[in-house]
Design a protein around this motif. Sequence first.
Motif, PDB file in Angstrom:
ATOM      1  N   GLN B   6      31.477   4.787 -15.890  1.00  0.00           N
ATOM      2  CA  GLN B   6      30.918   5.996 -16.512  1.00  0.00           C
ATOM      3  C   GLN B   6      29.439   6.062 -16.189  1.00  0.00           C
ATOM      4  O   GLN B   6      28.747   5.039 -16.158  1.00  0.00           O
ATOM      5  CB  GLN B   6      31.048   5.935 -18.042  1.00  0.00           C
ATOM      6  CG  GLN B   6      32.443   5.989 -18.560  1.00  0.00           C
ATOM      7  CD  GLN B   6      32.511   5.896 -20.068  1.00  0.00           C
ATOM      8  OE1 GLN B   6      33.279   5.123 -20.613  1.00  0.00           O
ATOM      9  NE2 GLN B   6      31.727   6.706 -20.770  1.00  0.00           N
ATOM     10  N   SER B  20      26.175  16.476 -18.928  1.00  0.00           N
ATOM     11  CA  SER B  20      27.477  16.025 -18.437  1.00  0.00           C
ATOM     12  C   SER B  20      27.531  14.513 -18.383  1.00  0.00           C
ATOM     13  O   SER B  20      26.529  13.855 -18.101  1.00  0.00           O
ATOM     14  CB  SER B  20      27.745  16.563 -17.031  1.00  0.00           C
ATOM     15  OG  SER B  20      27.943  17.950 -17.062  1.00  0.00           O
ATOM     16  N   LYS B  22      29.921  11.541 -16.527  1.00  0.00           N
ATOM     17  CA  LYS B  22      30.927  11.416 -15.463  1.00  0.00           C
ATOM     18  C   LYS B  22      31.771  10.165 -15.663  1.00  0.00           C
ATOM     19  O   LYS B  22      31.294   9.147 -16.171  1.00  0.00           O
ATOM     20  CB  LYS B  22      30.235  11.350 -14.102  1.00  0.00           C
ATOM     21  CG  LYS B  22      29.508  12.634 -13.752  1.00  0.00           C
ATOM     22  CD  LYS B  22      28.962  12.591 -12.351  1.00  0.00           C
ATOM     23  CE  LYS B  22      28.311  13.931 -12.020  1.00  0.00           C
ATOM     24  NZ  LYS B  22      27.758  13.977 -10.666  1.00  0.00           N
ATOM     25  N   CYS B  23      33.026  10.268 -15.272  1.00  0.00           N
ATOM     26  CA  CYS B  23      33.935   9.133 -15.339  1.00  0.00           C
ATOM     27  C   CYS B  23      34.750   9.066 -14.061  1.00  0.00           C
ATOM     28  O   CYS B  23      35.278  10.087 -13.600  1.00  0.00           O
ATOM     29  CB  CYS B  23      34.865   9.256 -16.545  1.00  0.00           C
ATOM     30  SG  CYS B  23      36.057   7.896 -16.648  1.00  0.00           S
ATOM     31  N   GLU B  24      34.865   7.847 -13.542  1.00  0.00           N
ATOM     32  CA  GLU B  24      35.652   7.633 -12.335  1.00  0.00           C
ATOM     33  C   GLU B  24      36.502   6.390 -12.508  1.00  0.00           C
ATOM     34  O   GLU B  24      36.039   5.391 -13.056  1.00  0.00           O
ATOM     35  CB  GLU B  24      34.726   7.457 -11.126  1.00  0.00           C
ATOM     36  CG  GLU B  24      35.462   7.162  -9.830  1.00  0.00           C
ATOM     37  CD  GLU B  24      34.531   6.973  -8.642  1.00  0.00           C
ATOM     38  OE1 GLU B  24      33.309   7.057  -8.813  1.00  0.00           O
ATOM     39  OE2 GLU B  24      35.043   6.738  -7.541  1.00  0.00           O
ATOM     40  N   TRP B  34      39.238  10.969 -22.759  1.00  0.00           N
ATOM     41  CA  TRP B  34      37.906  10.850 -23.348  1.00  0.00           C
ATOM     42  C   TRP B  34      38.056  10.574 -24.844  1.00  0.00           C
ATOM     43  O   TRP B  34      38.835  11.242 -25.539  1.00  0.00           O
ATOM     44  CB  TRP B  34      37.073  12.119 -23.166  1.00  0.00           C
ATOM     45  CG  TRP B  34      36.370  12.179 -21.851  1.00  0.00           C
ATOM     46  CD1 TRP B  34      36.659  12.973 -20.793  1.00  0.00           C
ATOM     47  CD2 TRP B  34      35.245  11.389 -21.455  1.00  0.00           C
ATOM     48  NE1 TRP B  34      35.803  12.734 -19.748  1.00  0.00           N
ATOM     49  CE2 TRP B  34      34.916  11.762 -20.130  1.00  0.00           C
ATOM     50  CE3 TRP B  34      34.475  10.402 -22.070  1.00  0.00           C
ATOM     51  CZ2 TRP B  34      33.862  11.201 -19.418  1.00  0.00           C
ATOM     52  CZ3 TRP B  34      33.435   9.834 -21.371  1.00  0.00           C
ATOM     53  CH2 TRP B  34      33.131  10.238 -20.052  1.00  0.00           C
ATOM     54  N   SER B  68      38.317  17.996 -14.374  1.00  0.00           N
ATOM     55  CA  SER B  68      38.928  16.977 -13.531  1.00  0.00           C
ATOM     56  C   SER B  68      39.050  17.495 -12.108  1.00  0.00           C
ATOM     57  O   SER B  68      40.039  18.148 -11.772  1.00  0.00           O
ATOM     58  CB  SER B  68      40.307  16.604 -14.093  1.00  0.00           C
ATOM     59  OG  SER B  68      40.891  15.569 -13.350  1.00  0.00           O
ATOM     60  N   HIS B  73      38.809  11.360 -11.289  1.00  0.00           N
ATOM     61  CA  HIS B  73      37.595  11.743 -12.012  1.00  0.00           C
ATOM     62  C   HIS B  73      37.922  12.636 -13.200  1.00  0.00           C
ATOM     63  O   HIS B  73      38.744  13.550 -13.089  1.00  0.00           O
ATOM     64  CB  HIS B  73      36.630  12.510 -11.091  1.00  0.00           C
ATOM     65  CG  HIS B  73      36.094  11.694  -9.962  1.00  0.00           C
ATOM     66  ND1 HIS B  73      36.786  11.529  -8.774  1.00  0.00           N
ATOM     67  CD2 HIS B  73      34.954  10.966  -9.853  1.00  0.00           C
ATOM     68  CE1 HIS B  73      36.088  10.753  -7.980  1.00  0.00           C
ATOM     69  NE2 HIS B  73      34.970  10.394  -8.599  1.00  0.00           N
ATOM     70  N   ASN B  75      35.261  14.397 -15.866  1.00  0.00           N
ATOM     71  CA  ASN B  75      33.907  14.556 -16.355  1.00  0.00           C
ATOM     72  C   ASN B  75      33.917  15.338 -17.663  1.00  0.00           C
ATOM     73  O   ASN B  75      34.808  16.162 -17.907  1.00  0.00           O
ATOM     74  CB  ASN B  75      33.055  15.269 -15.306  1.00  0.00           C
ATOM     75  CG  ASN B  75      33.062  14.524 -13.976  1.00  0.00           C
ATOM     76  OD1 ASN B  75      33.087  13.293 -13.944  1.00  0.00           O
ATOM     77  ND2 ASN B  75      33.080  15.267 -12.880  1.00  0.00           N
ATOM     78  N   HIS B  77      31.617  17.808 -19.935  1.00  0.00           N
ATOM     79  CA  HIS B  77      30.428  18.647 -20.015  1.00  0.00           C
ATOM     80  C   HIS B  77      30.266  19.127 -21.447  1.00  0.00           C
ATOM     81  O   HIS B  77      31.241  19.575 -22.067  1.00  0.00           O
ATOM     82  CB  HIS B  77      30.547  19.840 -19.060  1.00  0.00           C
ATOM     83  CG  HIS B  77      29.276  20.606 -18.942  1.00  0.00           C
ATOM     84  ND1 HIS B  77      28.198  20.162 -18.210  1.00  0.00           N
ATOM     85  CD2 HIS B  77      28.899  21.768 -19.505  1.00  0.00           C
ATOM     86  CE1 HIS B  77      27.212  21.032 -18.312  1.00  0.00           C
ATOM     87  NE2 HIS B  77      27.596  22.021 -19.082  1.00  0.00           N
ATOM     88  N   CYS B  91      35.482   6.742 -21.731  1.00  0.00           N
ATOM     89  CA  CYS B  91      36.517   7.246 -20.837  1.00  0.00           C
ATOM     90  C   CYS B  91      37.555   6.137 -20.680  1.00  0.00           C
ATOM     91  O   CYS B  91      37.226   4.955 -20.787  1.00  0.00           O
ATOM     92  CB  CYS B  91      35.871   7.570 -19.489  1.00  0.00           C
ATOM     93  SG  CYS B  91      37.000   8.110 -18.211  1.00  0.00           S
TER      94      CYS B  91
END
Lengths: 109, 114
Positions: B6, B20, B22-24, B34, B68, B73, B75, B77, B91
Amino acid sequence: KNEVEQSPQNLTAQEGEFITINCSYSVGISALHWLQQHPGGGIVSLFMLSSGKKKHGRLIATINIQEKHSSLHITASHPRDSAVYICAVRSKGNEKLTFGTGTRLTIIP
Amino acid sequence: DTAVSQTPKYLVTQMGNDKSIKCEQNLGHDTMYWYKQDSKKFLKIMFSYNNKELIINETVPNRFSPKSPDKAHLNLHINSLELGDSAVYFCASSQNQGGLETQYFGPGTRLLVL
Protein backbone atom coordinates in the motif's frame (compact mmCIF):
# COMPACT_ATOMS: atom_id res chain seq x y z
CA LYS A 1 -23.63 -2.86 22.34
CA ASN A 2 -21.32 -4.35 19.74
CA GLU A 3 -22.30 -7.67 18.23
CA VAL A 4 -18.82 -8.98 19.08
CA GLU A 5 -17.33 -8.32 22.49
CA GLN A 6 -13.82 -9.23 23.57
CA SER A 7 -12.32 -9.45 27.01
CA PRO A 8 -10.08 -8.34 28.43
CA GLN A 9 -9.38 -5.19 26.44
CA ASN A 10 -5.80 -5.14 27.69
CA LEU A 11 -3.75 -7.92 29.18
CA THR A 12 -0.21 -7.81 30.53
CA ALA A 13 1.48 -11.03 31.60
CA GLN A 14 4.90 -12.45 32.37
CA GLU A 15 6.73 -14.59 29.87
CA GLY A 16 5.72 -18.21 30.21
CA GLU A 17 2.22 -17.56 31.49
CA PHE A 18 -0.86 -19.23 30.02
CA ILE A 19 -3.00 -16.63 28.28
CA THR A 20 -6.73 -16.67 27.60
CA ILE A 21 -8.59 -14.11 25.49
CA ASN A 22 -12.36 -14.32 25.22
CA CYS A 23 -14.82 -13.44 22.48
CA SER A 24 -18.61 -13.38 22.87
CA TYR A 25 -21.05 -12.68 20.07
CA SER A 26 -24.78 -12.18 19.84
CA VAL A 27 -25.68 -13.35 16.34
CA GLY A 28 -25.90 -16.72 14.62
CA ILE A 29 -22.65 -17.32 12.83
CA SER A 30 -21.26 -19.46 10.05
CA ALA A 31 -17.64 -18.91 11.13
CA LEU A 32 -15.47 -17.17 13.68
CA HIS A 33 -11.98 -15.87 13.03
CA TRP A 34 -9.07 -14.96 15.23
CA LEU A 35 -6.60 -12.44 13.85
CA GLN A 36 -3.30 -11.14 15.16
CA GLN A 37 -2.26 -7.55 14.57
CA HIS A 38 1.41 -6.89 15.18
CA PRO A 39 2.66 -3.65 16.74
CA GLY A 40 3.72 -2.52 13.26
CA GLY A 41 0.14 -2.89 12.08
CA GLY A 42 0.36 -6.06 10.01
CA ILE A 43 -2.66 -8.35 10.29
CA VAL A 44 -2.43 -12.13 10.11
CA SER A 45 -5.22 -14.66 10.24
CA LEU A 46 -4.66 -17.24 13.00
CA PHE A 47 -7.74 -19.44 12.97
CA MET A 48 -11.10 -19.95 11.39
CA LEU A 49 -13.56 -21.96 13.50
CA SER A 50 -17.08 -23.17 13.00
CA SER A 51 -17.05 -25.75 15.81
CA GLY A 52 -14.81 -27.45 18.32
CA LYS A 53 -11.17 -26.63 18.71
CA LYS A 54 -8.10 -25.91 16.62
CA LYS A 55 -4.43 -25.91 17.59
CA HIS A 56 -1.46 -24.36 15.86
CA GLY A 57 1.81 -24.48 17.74
CA ARG A 58 1.31 -22.76 21.09
CA LEU A 59 -2.03 -21.31 20.06
CA ILE A 60 -5.35 -23.01 20.72
CA ALA A 61 -8.76 -21.70 19.71
CA THR A 62 -12.05 -23.10 20.95
CA ILE A 63 -15.63 -22.27 20.18
CA ASN A 64 -18.92 -23.08 21.91
CA ILE A 65 -21.70 -22.43 19.40
CA GLN A 66 -24.50 -22.87 21.95
CA GLU A 67 -22.98 -20.33 24.32
CA LYS A 68 -21.87 -18.02 21.47
CA HIS A 69 -18.39 -17.87 22.89
CA SER A 70 -14.84 -18.48 21.72
CA SER A 71 -11.50 -18.44 23.50
CA LEU A 72 -7.98 -18.03 22.24
CA HIS A 73 -5.30 -19.58 24.43
CA ILE A 74 -1.56 -19.10 24.25
CA THR A 75 0.64 -21.56 26.11
CA ALA A 76 4.17 -20.68 27.28
CA SER A 77 3.70 -17.06 26.23
CA HIS A 78 6.64 -15.18 24.80
CA PRO A 79 7.32 -11.45 24.26
CA ARG A 80 6.92 -11.98 20.51
CA ASP A 81 3.26 -12.87 21.20
CA SER A 82 2.71 -9.22 22.15
CA ALA A 83 0.10 -7.98 19.70
CA VAL A 84 -3.56 -7.08 19.37
CA TYR A 85 -5.78 -10.15 18.96
CA ILE A 86 -9.00 -9.57 17.09
CA CYS A 87 -12.07 -11.79 16.95
CA ALA A 88 -14.37 -11.57 13.93
CA VAL A 89 -17.60 -13.38 13.13
CA ARG A 90 -19.36 -14.06 9.87
CA SER A 91 -23.12 -13.87 10.33
CA LYS A 92 -25.19 -16.79 9.16
CA GLY A 93 -27.37 -15.90 6.21
CA ASN A 94 -26.06 -12.53 5.07
CA GLU A 95 -22.40 -13.53 5.64
CA LYS A 96 -21.70 -10.08 7.07
CA LEU A 97 -18.30 -9.79 8.77
CA THR A 98 -18.21 -8.09 12.18
CA PHE A 99 -15.05 -7.46 14.15
CA GLY A 100 -14.45 -7.18 17.87
CA THR A 101 -12.47 -4.29 19.31
CA GLY A 102 -9.41 -6.40 19.94
CA THR A 103 -7.40 -7.40 23.00
CA ARG A 104 -4.01 -5.82 23.43
CA LEU A 105 -1.62 -8.41 24.85
CA THR A 106 1.77 -7.48 26.28
CA ILE A 107 4.15 -10.20 27.42
CA ILE A 108 6.94 -8.99 29.68
CA PRO A 109 10.27 -10.87 29.59
CA ASP B 1 8.82 -9.61 -2.29
CA THR B 2 5.88 -7.85 -0.67
CA ALA B 3 2.64 -9.69 -1.34
CA VAL B 4 0.20 -6.83 -0.71
CA SER B 5 1.62 -3.33 -0.74
CA GLN B 6 0.00 0.00 0.00
CA THR B 7 1.13 3.54 -0.65
CA PRO B 8 1.51 5.82 1.07
CA LYS B 9 2.20 4.37 4.49
CA TYR B 10 1.31 7.64 6.17
CA LEU B 11 -0.92 10.43 4.90
CA VAL B 12 -1.54 13.71 6.70
CA THR B 13 -3.90 16.13 5.02
CA GLN B 14 -6.42 18.86 5.68
CA MET B 15 -10.17 18.62 5.81
CA GLY B 16 -11.80 19.10 2.45
CA ASN B 17 -8.93 17.70 0.41
CA ASP B 18 -9.17 14.76 -1.98
CA LYS B 19 -6.68 11.95 -1.57
CA SER B 20 -5.98 8.48 -2.93
CA ILE B 21 -4.48 5.38 -1.38
CA LYS B 22 -3.05 2.75 -3.69
CA CYS B 23 -2.99 -1.00 -3.22
CA GLU B 24 -1.23 -3.62 -5.28
CA GLN B 25 -1.00 -7.38 -4.85
CA ASN B 26 1.44 -9.66 -6.66
CA LEU B 27 -0.20 -12.92 -5.60
CA GLY B 28 -2.38 -13.35 -8.65
CA HIS B 29 -5.49 -13.14 -6.48
CA ASP B 30 -8.88 -12.37 -7.96
CA THR B 31 -10.41 -10.57 -4.98
CA MET B 32 -9.31 -7.43 -3.17
CA TYR B 33 -10.70 -5.63 -0.15
CA TRP B 34 -10.52 -2.37 1.71
CA TYR B 35 -10.92 -2.25 5.49
CA LYS B 36 -11.02 0.72 7.85
CA GLN B 37 -9.64 0.53 11.39
CA ASP B 38 -10.66 3.45 13.58
CA SER B 39 -8.92 4.89 16.62
CA LYS B 40 -10.57 2.32 18.87
CA LYS B 41 -9.05 -0.44 16.73
CA PHE B 42 -12.44 -1.35 15.26
CA LEU B 43 -11.94 -3.06 11.90
CA LYS B 44 -14.72 -2.76 9.36
CA ILE B 45 -14.90 -3.96 5.79
CA MET B 46 -15.59 -1.21 3.29
CA PHE B 47 -15.40 -2.72 -0.18
CA SER B 48 -14.63 -5.92 -1.98
CA TYR B 49 -13.81 -6.32 -5.66
CA ASN B 50 -13.65 -9.58 -7.57
CA ASN B 51 -11.98 -9.43 -10.98
CA LYS B 52 -12.42 -5.66 -11.10
CA GLU B 53 -16.13 -5.88 -10.20
CA LEU B 54 -17.61 -4.51 -7.00
CA ILE B 55 -19.12 -7.30 -4.87
CA ILE B 56 -19.31 -5.78 -1.39
CA ASN B 57 -20.08 -2.17 -0.62
CA GLU B 58 -20.82 -1.70 3.04
CA THR B 59 -22.57 1.50 4.08
CA VAL B 60 -19.68 3.74 3.20
CA PRO B 61 -20.21 7.41 2.28
CA ASN B 62 -20.10 7.99 -1.46
CA ARG B 63 -17.11 10.27 -0.89
CA PHE B 64 -15.20 6.98 -0.90
CA SER B 65 -14.76 5.54 -4.37
CA PRO B 66 -12.73 2.41 -5.01
CA LYS B 67 -11.18 2.00 -8.42
CA SER B 68 -9.78 -1.22 -9.83
CA PRO B 69 -7.85 -0.65 -13.06
CA ASP B 70 -6.89 -4.33 -13.14
CA LYS B 71 -7.25 -7.26 -10.78
CA ALA B 72 -3.86 -6.61 -9.18
CA HIS B 73 -4.78 -3.10 -8.09
CA LEU B 74 -7.54 -1.63 -5.94
CA ASN B 75 -7.14 2.05 -5.20
CA LEU B 76 -9.24 4.03 -2.76
CA HIS B 77 -10.09 7.61 -3.59
CA ILE B 78 -11.58 9.82 -0.90
CA ASN B 79 -13.22 13.15 -1.72
CA SER B 80 -13.81 16.04 0.67
CA LEU B 81 -11.95 14.45 3.55
CA GLU B 82 -13.51 14.80 7.01
CA LEU B 83 -11.99 14.54 10.48
CA GLY B 84 -13.81 11.25 11.01
CA ASP B 85 -11.99 9.71 8.07
CA SER B 86 -8.82 9.58 10.19
CA ALA B 87 -8.06 5.90 10.55
CA VAL B 88 -5.79 3.14 9.33
CA TYR B 89 -6.91 1.73 6.00
CA PHE B 90 -5.96 -1.85 5.18
CA CYS B 91 -6.04 -3.45 1.79
CA ALA B 92 -6.26 -7.24 1.51
CA SER B 93 -6.51 -9.85 -1.21
CA SER B 94 -7.60 -13.45 -1.54
CA GLN B 95 -7.89 -16.06 -4.22
CA ASN B 96 -11.49 -16.10 -5.46
CA GLN B 97 -13.92 -14.74 -2.86
CA GLY B 98 -12.20 -16.46 0.01
CA GLY B 99 -13.03 -16.03 3.65
CA LEU B 100 -11.08 -13.92 6.09
CA GLU B 101 -8.75 -16.82 6.80
CA THR B 102 -7.49 -16.77 3.24
CA GLN B 103 -6.92 -13.03 3.02
CA TYR B 104 -3.48 -11.46 2.89
CA PHE B 105 -3.37 -8.01 4.42
CA GLY B 106 -1.29 -5.05 3.40
CA PRO B 107 0.70 -3.06 5.98
CA GLY B 108 -1.96 -0.36 6.28
CA THR B 109 -2.08 3.34 5.48
CA ARG B 110 -2.41 5.65 8.44
CA LEU B 111 -4.56 8.64 7.41
CA LEU B 112 -4.75 11.70 9.61
CA VAL B 113 -7.14 14.46 8.64
CA LEU B 114 -6.48 17.81 10.33
